[in-house]
Write an enzyme that holds these catalytic residues in place. Structure first.
Site, mmCIF file in Angstrom:
data_model
loop_
_atom_site.group_PDB
_atom_site.id
_atom_site.type_symbol
_atom_site.label_atom_id
_atom_site.label_comp_id
_atom_site.label_asym_id
_atom_site.label_seq_id
_atom_site.Cartn_x
_atom_site.Cartn_y
_atom_site.Cartn_z
ATOM 1 N N TYR A 104 0.837 -1.200 0.000
ATOM 2 C CA TYR A 104 0.000 0.000 0.000
ATOM 3 C C TYR A 104 0.874 1.253 0.000
ATOM 4 O O TYR A 104 0.546 2.251 -0.648
ATOM 5 C CB TYR A 104 -0.956 0.005 1.202
ATOM 6 C CG TYR A 104 -2.073 -0.996 1.057
ATOM 7 C CD1 TYR A 104 -3.196 -0.721 0.283
ATOM 8 C CD2 TYR A 104 -2.009 -2.233 1.698
ATOM 9 C CE1 TYR A 104 -4.219 -1.644 0.140
ATOM 10 C CE2 TYR A 104 -3.030 -3.163 1.568
ATOM 11 C CZ TYR A 104 -4.127 -2.862 0.785
ATOM 12 O OH TYR A 104 -5.136 -3.790 0.649
ATOM 13 N N ASN A 127 -12.793 0.134 -5.553
ATOM 14 C CA ASN A 127 -12.650 -0.310 -6.933
ATOM 15 C C ASN A 127 -13.810 -1.235 -7.306
ATOM 16 O O ASN A 127 -13.976 -2.296 -6.728
ATOM 17 C CB ASN A 127 -11.313 -1.042 -7.085
ATOM 18 C CG ASN A 127 -11.145 -1.674 -8.436
ATOM 19 O OD1 ASN A 127 -11.670 -1.204 -9.436
ATOM 20 N ND2 ASN A 127 -10.413 -2.769 -8.468
ATOM 21 N N CYS A 135 -6.677 -4.494 -8.015
ATOM 22 C CA CYS A 135 -6.411 -4.130 -6.623
ATOM 23 C C CYS A 135 -5.886 -5.312 -5.818
ATOM 24 O O CYS A 135 -5.296 -5.123 -4.750
ATOM 25 C CB CYS A 135 -7.655 -3.525 -5.978
ATOM 26 S SG CYS A 135 -9.118 -4.561 -6.070
ATOM 27 N N HIS A 136 -6.050 -6.519 -6.335
ATOM 28 C CA HIS A 136 -5.514 -7.697 -5.649
ATOM 29 C C HIS A 136 -3.988 -7.692 -5.628
ATOM 30 O O HIS A 136 -3.384 -8.441 -4.871
ATOM 31 C CB HIS A 136 -6.043 -8.988 -6.299
ATOM 32 C CG HIS A 136 -5.590 -9.176 -7.707
ATOM 33 N ND1 HIS A 136 -6.276 -8.620 -8.779
ATOM 34 C CD2 HIS A 136 -4.529 -9.842 -8.235
ATOM 35 C CE1 HIS A 136 -5.643 -8.946 -9.897
ATOM 36 N NE2 HIS A 136 -4.585 -9.686 -9.595
ATOM 37 N N GLU A 162 -0.745 -15.376 -11.036
ATOM 38 C CA GLU A 162 0.133 -14.388 -11.654
ATOM 39 C C GLU A 162 1.604 -14.673 -11.383
ATOM 40 O O GLU A 162 2.455 -14.339 -12.212
ATOM 41 C CB GLU A 162 -0.238 -12.982 -11.169
ATOM 42 C CG GLU A 162 -1.594 -12.555 -11.684
ATOM 43 C CD GLU A 162 -2.037 -11.191 -11.224
ATOM 44 O OE1 GLU A 162 -3.073 -10.732 -11.724
ATOM 45 O OE2 GLU A 162 -1.372 -10.571 -10.358
#
Length: 166
Positions: A104, A127, A135-136, A162
């Site tokens: 963050y 979001n 946002c993950h 990912e």
């Protein structure tokens, strides 16, 4: 006229609401628009919705992403509305690469307001277009997951997908 569709994914049902031009207004791991419509800014919220089996490029991107093409979501248009910082912060989120999550604090700095860590967290929380505005990919300073509207199990699975796909 806005349209919505739900696709089965390995993570669970994924629903997207798109505007008549194909821009994603809201999306997430749910099987109902009831969870999504309240997230859409009132000036963008559809007054009527049609259900479709396929949303074209959006559906193709969701399917490809969940098969491991984590870049399939990168160019899908998204439409959200809020104040200047949140809109900018959402654009910045789209530049965080798959497989390289940020904290963050790092996200706040990328958004041009390094001291505004809470505002950066608010951008994630507000979001509406999950997955397409990733946002993950934002974690707590200690590397823990933090929060995610669709649950920490979903966030963990997205980050794992990912990390091996890129």
């Amino acid at each position: 006229m806005s349209t919505w569709s739900t696709q089965d994914t390995p993570i669970g049902p994924f629903t997207a609401v798109v505007d008549d031009d194909g821009a994603v207004l809201a999306s997430g791991w749910t099987s109902t628009t009831d969870d999504l419509l309240p997230l859409i800014h009132p000036t963008l919220r559809p007054t009527s919705l049609d259900r479709a089996a396929n949303l074209g490029d959006v559906t193709d991107a969701v399917r490809a992403y969940h098969r491991g093409d984590v870049h399939a979501i990168d160019d899908v248009p998204v439409r959200q509305r809020s104040g200047e910082f949140l809109q900018h912060a959402w654009d910045v989120l789209r530049t965080v690469p798959a497989g390289a999550p940020v904290t963050y604090t790092e996200y706040a700095a990328k958004a041009g307001r390094p001291a505004a860590v809470r505002a950066a967290a608010t951008a994630c929380a507000r979001n509406a277009a999950a997955l397409f505005v990733p946002c993950h990919r934002v974690l707590r300073l200690d590397g823990s997951l933090g929060g995610f509207r669709w649950g920490l199990a979903v966030k963990r699975q997205l980050l794992e997908l990912e990390s091996v796909s890129d």
